[in-house]
Design a protein around this motif. Structure first.
Motif, PDB file in Angstrom:
ATOM      1  N   UNK A  28       3.678  14.348  12.980  1.00 30.59           N
ATOM      2  CA  UNK A  28       4.052  14.527  11.578  1.00 30.59           C
ATOM      3  C   UNK A  28       2.944  13.972  10.677  1.00 30.59           C
ATOM      4  N   UNK A  29       2.821  14.499   9.446  1.00 35.47           N
ATOM      5  CA  UNK A  29       1.751  14.031   8.550  1.00 35.47           C
ATOM      6  C   UNK A  29       1.722  12.519   8.360  1.00 35.47           C
ATOM      7  N   UNK A  30       2.886  11.865   8.254  1.00 35.40           N
ATOM      8  CA  UNK A  30       2.880  10.417   8.069  1.00 35.40           C
ATOM      9  C   UNK A  30       2.271   9.708   9.278  1.00 35.40           C
ATOM     10  N   UNK A  31       2.472  10.274  10.489  1.00 45.74           N
ATOM     11  CA  UNK A  31       1.899   9.675  11.692  1.00 45.74           C
ATOM     12  C   UNK A  31       0.381   9.818  11.706  1.00 45.74           C
ATOM     13  N   UNK A  32      -0.093  11.003  11.323  1.00 47.71           N
ATOM     14  CA  UNK A  32      -1.539  11.251  11.276  1.00 47.71           C
ATOM     15  C   UNK A  32      -2.187  10.325  10.256  1.00 47.71           C
ATOM     16  N   UNK A  33      -1.496  10.117   9.136  1.00 45.39           N
ATOM     17  CA  UNK A  33      -2.014   9.205   8.110  1.00 45.39           C
ATOM     18  C   UNK A  33      -2.045   7.756   8.612  1.00 45.39           C
ATOM     19  N   UNK A  34      -1.079   7.397   9.443  1.00 49.17           N
ATOM     20  CA  UNK A  34      -0.986   6.035   9.976  1.00 49.17           C
ATOM     21  C   UNK A  34      -2.090   5.732  10.982  1.00 49.17           C
ATOM     22  N   UNK A  35      -2.357   6.685  11.864  1.00 53.97           N
ATOM     23  CA  UNK A  35      -3.356   6.487  12.920  1.00 53.97           C
ATOM     24  C   UNK A  35      -3.903   7.843  13.330  1.00 53.97           C
ATOM     25  N   UNK A 110      -1.986   0.873  16.287  1.00 55.96           N
ATOM     26  CA  UNK A 110      -0.783   1.146  17.082  1.00 55.96           C
ATOM     27  C   UNK A 110       0.407   1.175  16.123  1.00 55.96           C
ATOM     28  N   UNK A 111       1.342   2.038  16.406  1.00 59.80           N
ATOM     29  CA  UNK A 111       2.572   2.075  15.592  1.00 59.80           C
ATOM     30  C   UNK A 111       3.751   2.419  16.462  1.00 59.80           C
TER      31      UNK A 111
END
Length: 111
Positions: A28-35, A110-111
């Protein structure tokens, strides 16, 4: 069967390809933004898993594609889907971005 590529073995996999690989990040876009991975010897395209069927035209069929997600389960499903759609050179990045951070690039959060 989908080839499983550990991040620790990434350089060897890239060198074995006949063309410049594409990493398909299906998170998801938020994941790509996170790492996220940093493209170097490969190109990067982020398409959320649920959008893949509608956006197949963005994926070049003759190019090696390595699918990436958080831990490797979503990317495995996308790799199988692509294989069933006729994509021949498809791999799964085993362990996902989590393994990428642990095995290859500790600067990836890492998340």
């Amino acid at each position: 069967m989908i080839e499983q590529v550990r991040p620790a073995d990434w350089d060897d996999w890239v060198q074995a390809q006949a063309a410049r690989p594409l990493v398909l990040d299906v998170r998801q876009p938020w994941e790509v933004h996170t790492a996220s991975v940093q493209p170097q010897e490969f190109d990067l395209l982020a398409i959320p898993m649920n959008e893949i069927p509608a956006r197949l035209a963005e994926l070049p069929p003759g190019r090696p594609i390595a699918c990436l997600c958080h831990h490797g389960a979503r990317s495995q499903r996308v790799a199988l889907f692509l294989q069933h759609q006729g994509y021949a050179a498809v791999a799964n990045i085993a362990g996902g971005i989590d393994a990428w951070s642990r095995e290859r690039d500790p600067s990836v959060p890492l998340y």
